[in-house]
Design a protein around this motif. Structure first.
Motif, PDB file in Angstrom:
ATOM      1  N   GLU A   1     -25.953-127.103 -40.680  1.00 34.98           N
ATOM      2  CA  GLU A   1     -25.560-125.940 -39.900  1.00 34.98           C
ATOM      3  C   GLU A   1     -26.023-124.675 -40.597  1.00 34.98           C
ATOM      4  O   GLU A   1     -26.060-124.616 -41.825  1.00 34.98           O
ATOM      5  CB  GLU A   1     -24.017-125.944 -39.798  1.00 34.98           C
ATOM      6  CG  GLU A   1     -23.438-124.960 -38.816  1.00 34.98           C
ATOM      7  CD  GLU A   1     -21.904-124.890 -38.917  1.00 34.98           C
ATOM      8  OE1 GLU A   1     -21.297-125.792 -39.520  1.00 34.98           O
ATOM      9  OE2 GLU A   1     -21.353-123.914 -38.397  1.00 34.98           O
ATOM     10  N   LEU A   2     -26.397-123.673 -39.782  1.00 35.41           N
ATOM     11  CA  LEU A   2     -26.697-122.341 -40.324  1.00 35.41           C
ATOM     12  C   LEU A   2     -26.068-121.340 -39.376  1.00 35.41           C
ATOM     13  O   LEU A   2     -26.373-121.336 -38.186  1.00 35.41           O
ATOM     14  CB  LEU A   2     -28.209-122.113 -40.392  1.00 35.41           C
ATOM     15  CG  LEU A   2     -28.654-120.770 -40.987  1.00 35.41           C
ATOM     16  CD1 LEU A   2     -28.399-120.721 -42.487  1.00 35.41           C
ATOM     17  CD2 LEU A   2     -30.128-120.514 -40.702  1.00 35.41           C
ATOM     18  N   ARG A   3     -25.155-120.504 -39.884  1.00 33.99           N
ATOM     19  CA  ARG A   3     -24.537-119.525 -38.983  1.00 33.99           C
ATOM     20  C   ARG A   3     -24.446-118.172 -39.685  1.00 33.99           C
ATOM     21  O   ARG A   3     -24.290-118.106 -40.913  1.00 33.99           O
ATOM     22  CB  ARG A   3     -23.160-120.011 -38.517  1.00 33.99           C
ATOM     23  CG  ARG A   3     -22.158-120.248 -39.610  1.00 33.99           C
ATOM     24  CD  ARG A   3     -20.801-120.646 -39.046  1.00 33.99           C
ATOM     25  NE  ARG A   3     -19.765-120.562 -40.049  1.00 33.99           N
ATOM     26  CZ  ARG A   3     -19.450-121.547 -40.897  1.00 33.99           C
ATOM     27  NH1 ARG A   3     -20.104-122.693 -40.862  1.00 33.99           N
ATOM     28  NH2 ARG A   3     -18.493-121.374 -41.782  1.00 33.99           N
ATOM     29  N   PRO A   4     -24.533-117.090 -38.907  1.00 33.97           N
ATOM     30  CA  PRO A   4     -24.433-115.765 -39.525  1.00 33.97           C
ATOM     31  C   PRO A   4     -23.032-115.536 -40.068  1.00 33.97           C
ATOM     32  O   PRO A   4     -22.052-116.060 -39.533  1.00 33.97           O
ATOM     33  CB  PRO A   4     -24.745-114.802 -38.370  1.00 33.97           C
ATOM     34  CG  PRO A   4     -24.596-115.574 -37.128  1.00 33.97           C
ATOM     35  CD  PRO A   4     -24.741-117.030 -37.457  1.00 33.97           C
ATOM     36  N   LYS A   5     -22.927-114.769 -41.142  1.00 36.58           N
ATOM     37  CA  LYS A   5     -21.616-114.435 -41.694  1.00 36.58           C
ATOM     38  C   LYS A   5     -20.937-113.408 -40.812  1.00 36.58           C
ATOM     39  O   LYS A   5     -21.606-112.600 -40.182  1.00 36.58           O
ATOM     40  CB  LYS A   5     -21.781-113.830 -43.078  1.00 36.58           C
ATOM     41  CG  LYS A   5     -22.066-114.835 -44.160  1.00 36.58           C
ATOM     42  CD  LYS A   5     -22.519-114.121 -45.376  1.00 36.58           C
ATOM     43  CE  LYS A   5     -21.615-114.057 -46.498  1.00 36.58           C
ATOM     44  NZ  LYS A   5     -22.146-113.655 -47.756  1.00 36.58           N
TER      45      LYS A   5
ATOM     46  N   GLU B   1     -26.937-114.360 -48.424  1.00 35.44           N
ATOM     47  CA  GLU B   1     -26.698-112.931 -48.222  1.00 35.44           C
ATOM     48  C   GLU B   1     -26.129-112.640 -46.840  1.00 35.44           C
ATOM     49  O   GLU B   1     -25.175-111.899 -46.701  1.00 35.44           O
ATOM     50  CB  GLU B   1     -27.987-112.130 -48.427  1.00 35.44           C
ATOM     51  CG  GLU B   1     -28.342-111.867 -49.896  1.00 35.44           C
ATOM     52  CD  GLU B   1     -29.054-113.039 -50.553  1.00 35.44           C
ATOM     53  OE1 GLU B   1     -29.265-114.071 -49.879  1.00 35.44           O
ATOM     54  OE2 GLU B   1     -29.394-112.923 -51.749  1.00 35.44           O
ATOM     55  N   ARG B   2     -26.736-113.189 -45.826  1.00 34.65           N
ATOM     56  CA  ARG B   2     -26.275-112.859 -44.473  1.00 34.65           C
ATOM     57  C   ARG B   2     -25.863-114.083 -43.669  1.00 34.65           C
ATOM     58  O   ARG B   2     -25.475-113.964 -42.518  1.00 34.65           O
ATOM     59  CB  ARG B   2     -27.388-112.099 -43.723  1.00 34.65           C
ATOM     60  CG  ARG B   2     -27.432-110.621 -44.074  1.00 34.65           C
ATOM     61  CD  ARG B   2     -28.438-109.869 -43.249  1.00 34.65           C
ATOM     62  NE  ARG B   2     -29.774-109.988 -43.762  1.00 34.65           N
ATOM     63  CZ  ARG B   2     -30.252-109.237 -44.768  1.00 34.65           C
ATOM     64  NH1 ARG B   2     -29.493-108.333 -45.351  1.00 34.65           N
ATOM     65  NH2 ARG B   2     -31.477-109.392 -45.187  1.00 34.65           N
ATOM     66  N   GLU B   3     -25.965-115.263 -44.258  1.00 32.81           N
ATOM     67  CA  GLU B   3     -25.680-116.492 -43.524  1.00 32.81           C
ATOM     68  C   GLU B   3     -24.866-117.459 -44.364  1.00 32.81           C
ATOM     69  O   GLU B   3     -24.828-117.354 -45.588  1.00 32.81           O
ATOM     70  CB  GLU B   3     -27.003-117.194 -43.151  1.00 32.81           C
ATOM     71  CG  GLU B   3     -27.831-116.439 -42.161  1.00 32.81           C
ATOM     72  CD  GLU B   3     -29.319-116.686 -42.364  1.00 32.81           C
ATOM     73  OE1 GLU B   3     -29.725-116.979 -43.512  1.00 32.81           O
ATOM     74  OE2 GLU B   3     -30.059-116.582 -41.387  1.00 32.81           O
ATOM     75  N   LEU B   4     -24.217-118.382 -43.658  1.00 31.14           N
ATOM     76  CA  LEU B   4     -23.583-119.518 -44.315  1.00 31.14           C
ATOM     77  C   LEU B   4     -24.377-120.752 -43.910  1.00 31.14           C
ATOM     78  O   LEU B   4     -24.636-120.959 -42.717  1.00 31.14           O
ATOM     79  CB  LEU B   4     -22.119-119.641 -43.881  1.00 31.14           C
ATOM     80  CG  LEU B   4     -21.228-118.471 -44.295  1.00 31.14           C
ATOM     81  CD1 LEU B   4     -19.872-118.558 -43.596  1.00 31.14           C
ATOM     82  CD2 LEU B   4     -21.035-118.425 -45.801  1.00 31.14           C
ATOM     83  N   GLU B   5     -24.786-121.550 -44.889  1.00 24.77           N
ATOM     84  CA  GLU B   5     -25.582-122.730 -44.603  1.00 24.77           C
ATOM     85  C   GLU B   5     -24.824-123.961 -45.080  1.00 24.77           C
ATOM     86  O   GLU B   5     -24.405-124.015 -46.237  1.00 24.77           O
ATOM     87  CB  GLU B   5     -26.935-122.640 -45.325  1.00 24.77           C
ATOM     88  CG  GLU B   5     -27.850-123.808 -45.010  1.00 24.77           C
ATOM     89  CD  GLU B   5     -29.151-123.758 -45.809  1.00 24.77           C
ATOM     90  OE1 GLU B   5     -29.157-123.205 -46.918  1.00 24.77           O
ATOM     91  OE2 GLU B   5     -30.153-124.296 -45.322  1.00 24.77           O
ATOM     92  N   VAL B   6     -24.638-124.929 -44.194  1.00 22.62           N
ATOM     93  CA  VAL B   6     -23.937-126.157 -44.573  1.00 22.62           C
ATOM     94  C   VAL B   6     -24.981-127.243 -44.816  1.00 22.62           C
ATOM     95  O   VAL B   6     -25.853-127.483 -43.970  1.00 22.62           O
ATOM     96  CB  VAL B   6     -22.939-126.592 -43.480  1.00 22.62           C
ATOM     97  CG1 VAL B   6     -22.170-127.828 -43.925  1.00 22.62           C
ATOM     98  CG2 VAL B   6     -21.977-125.460 -43.160  1.00 22.62           C
ATOM     99  N   VAL B   7     -24.890-127.878 -45.983  1.00 24.58           N
ATOM    100  CA  VAL B   7     -25.914-128.809 -46.438  1.00 24.58           C
ATOM    101  C   VAL B   7     -25.263-130.119 -46.852  1.00 24.58           C
ATOM    102  O   VAL B   7     -24.175-130.126 -47.419  1.00 24.58           O
ATOM    103  CB  VAL B   7     -26.659-128.184 -47.656  1.00 24.58           C
ATOM    104  CG1 VAL B   7     -27.489-129.204 -48.371  1.00 24.58           C
ATOM    105  CG2 VAL B   7     -27.509-127.009 -47.206  1.00 24.58           C
TER     106      VAL B   7
END
Lengths: 318, 264
Positions: A185-189, B166-172
């Motif tokens: 998943e990748l989502r904006p903060k 910085e501007r995103e959350l990435e789930v890995v």
């Protein structure tokens, strides 16, 4: 001195362009070469723009798909380019992703590395860098003795404009490393929509604020000043009263406004590094011994609940 | 057959105490070699996370430190939080600010111990803050790494980690063995009880030389040299604004800011 061969890469195309311009000013000899790596499809506009900044762009279309940001895949591909292009210096962007890749690549190359670098130059074959240390309290000069060296550069480092070159974009075969991790998943903060880096005036609130509802006092002052609202770590990361884009400090944002007003901010070293480059600093705090006063042009010792409304009133009066 | 025990390593650095380090009054230079030291902030979060995982899933947490004999203090902190074992690699040959040498030592210790499932580190140290060591060890060992993690879930075969970019959350998702670096948002490290601290002070710390982990001094030759670390001079006006009432203070401040052009 043997010629330099510099390889630039950042996941951020703007930063990649900055790295190329910096590389061309650092390695400006007639024999020196500047390469940039790209994993985007050759049709992508980003590669051409990076080439126009003055790099010979080497494209390795990513076998794991353009969205693959697996550190192992990126570092392995860069490592292969270091070998084939006899690279002496790798410049990466000092973003979180860039620093992670810098570490991984340095491990693969057994090379010296540094991150958070604000200045870089070559001195008798060694790579000399300037960067922050001690949680931003000190500025260090370090020398990377062995080559190749891996250096991650802070965004917006200035470099003189190099003379124009003919853009070259070349496709090279991928080494096709298999990813070691998978993105789910990748989502904006969450964002409050502020960009403190470019703010002209900032009002920053710290732990002196007793409850979230009292933010209206700070917002009223910010409106009267035409300022953005910033905060210290506890208000963003711990209390969650403001989103991360308001957070100023070592692991938050670095700001340099014309006017910085710190309210109820004690002045922990990790905060000071985020606001140190402000032009005029006002501190309002009831503790006369708060460290923030050491960084202030104007010091107001007093209760923010009395001073802030008075300040808003004084500004609205004119 | 019982599932094999989870093998968790965690690295702790006894770094310069940023709050106590003092700069020379005239030159601003900080003498890094003699500055007071303490356990690096994010490393406590790494230990706390390791201990919480063991409390949930079982296994063994081994804390490792590289540095001078004073690094025992960092290991005692880790044991007080709950680490089971402590290993110190101390050798004057290790240049502690050279991430190449430190990473080689950590990789070699992990090999000496027969590997790991999960290796946790702070995402950067309070003093050097390069953020290189975790990914660097992963590159050296050829294992997966996930950096800047603020949420970590562990199961029998690997991790799901949320990276704070910085501007995103990435789930890995990554399978064991995996190296994960964490910052202070991931947890709040427990304050060890008096008893835990007392017990930690008596804990035996296994000391290994560089030779005992299969390295020689040539593997650790410094490749980075710190030429100078100095506190930049700041020149602030330090004007104290006073007044009989808050309104008077506010007017004086606004006038001063307008006079110097900080306000239109």
């Amino acid at each position: 001195m043997s010629p330099e061969s510099v390889l630039c890469w950042s996941e951020d195309p703007d930063l990649a362009g900055q790295l190329v311009r910096l590389a061309r000013s650092v390695a400006s000899g007639p024999e020196d070469r500047v390469f940039a790596a790209s994993f985007d499809p050759p049709s992508d506009d980003g590669s051409r723009r990076i080439a126009e900044a003055g790099a010979h762009v080497l494209i390795r279309p990513n076998p794991a798909g353009p969205a693959s940001t697996d550190p192992h895949v990126v570092a392995s591909e860069l490592r292969a380019l270091v070998d084939t292009s006899h690279v002496t210096l790798v410049l990466l962007g000092s973003t979180k992703r860039g620093r992670e890749i810098a570490g991984r690549l340095a491990g693969l190359l057994d090379a010296p590395a540094e991150t958070g670098v604000a200045r870089v130059h070559l001195d008798a074959g060694a790579v000399v860098v300037e960067r922050e240390m001690l949680s931003g309290n000190a500025l260090a000069q370090e020398t990377l003795i062995a080559r190749p060296a891996v250096v991650a550069i802070m965004p917006d480092v200035s470099a003189s404009s190099p003379p124009p070159t003919v853009p070259v974009v070349q496709q090279v075969p991928s080494t096709s490393p298999a990813p070691l991790s998978e993105r789910l998943e990748l989502r904006p903060k969450p964002s409050g929509g502020v960009r403190l880096e470019s703010a002209e005036r900032i009002v920053t609130i710290g732990r002196g604020l007793q409850k979230k509802d009292d933010l209206v006092l700070i917002e009223a002052l910010a409106t009267a000043l035409g300022a953005s609202v910033g905060c210290t770590r506890p208000l963003a990361a711990e209390a969650g009263w403001l989103s991360d884009d308001h957070w100023i400090g070592l692991t938050g944002h670095r700001v340099k406004p014309r006017l910085y007003i710190a309210i109820g901010v004690s002045g922990a070293v990790q905060h000071l590094v985020g606001m140190r480059d402000s032009q005029t600093v006002v501190a309002i705090n009831k503790d006369p011994n708060a460290p923030i006063f050491g960084q202030a042009d104007y010091r107001v010792t007093g209760d923010l609940y009395a001073v802030v409304p008075a300040l808003t009133k004084a500004l609205d009066a004119k | 057959m019982a599932a094999p025990q989870l093998r968790i390593l965690v690295a702790v650095k006894h770094g310069v105490d940023v709050g106590l380090a003092r700069a020379d009054r005239t030159t601003g230079v900080v003498a890094l070699d003699t500055a007071p030291r303490k356990t690096s902030d994010f490393d406590r979060n790494a230990v706390e996370e390791a201990v919480r995982i063991r409390e949930r899933l079982g296994g063994r947490v081994t804390a490792i430190s590289v540095g001078s004999a004073s690094a025992r203090e960092a290991l005692r902190d880790a044991v007080a939080i709950g680490a089971d074992d402590a290993i110190l690699v101390t050798d004057p040959a290790v240049p502690v600010f050279d991430t190449r040498a430190v990473s080689r030592v950590l990789a070699a210790v992990s090999r000496t111990l027969g590997g790991f499932d999960l290796f946790l580190l702070g995402e950067g140290s309070s003093d050097h803050f390069a953020g290189l060591v975790g990914p660097r060890v992963a590159g050296e060992l050829g294992v997966a790494d996930v950096a800047y993690v603020r949420k970590l879930t562990v199961d029998a075969t690997g991790v799901v980690a949320e990276k704070d970019l910085e501007r995103e959350l990435e789930v890995v998702r990554a399978s064991f063995p995996v190296i994960v670096t964490v910052g202070q948002e991931i947890n709040t490290p427990r304050l060890p009880t008096f008893m835990a601290t007392l017990k930690a002070s008596k804990k035996e710390i296994r000391q290994l030389s560089v030779a005992e982990i299969g390295l020689d001094a040539a593997h650790l030759d410094p490749t980075v040299r710190i030429d100078r670390a100095a506190v930049p001079a700041t020149t602030r006006k330090q004007v104290t604004i006073t007044g009989n009432t808050p309104d008077e203070v506010a007017r004086t401040l606004v006038d001063a800011l307008r006079t110097e052009g900080a306000l239109p």
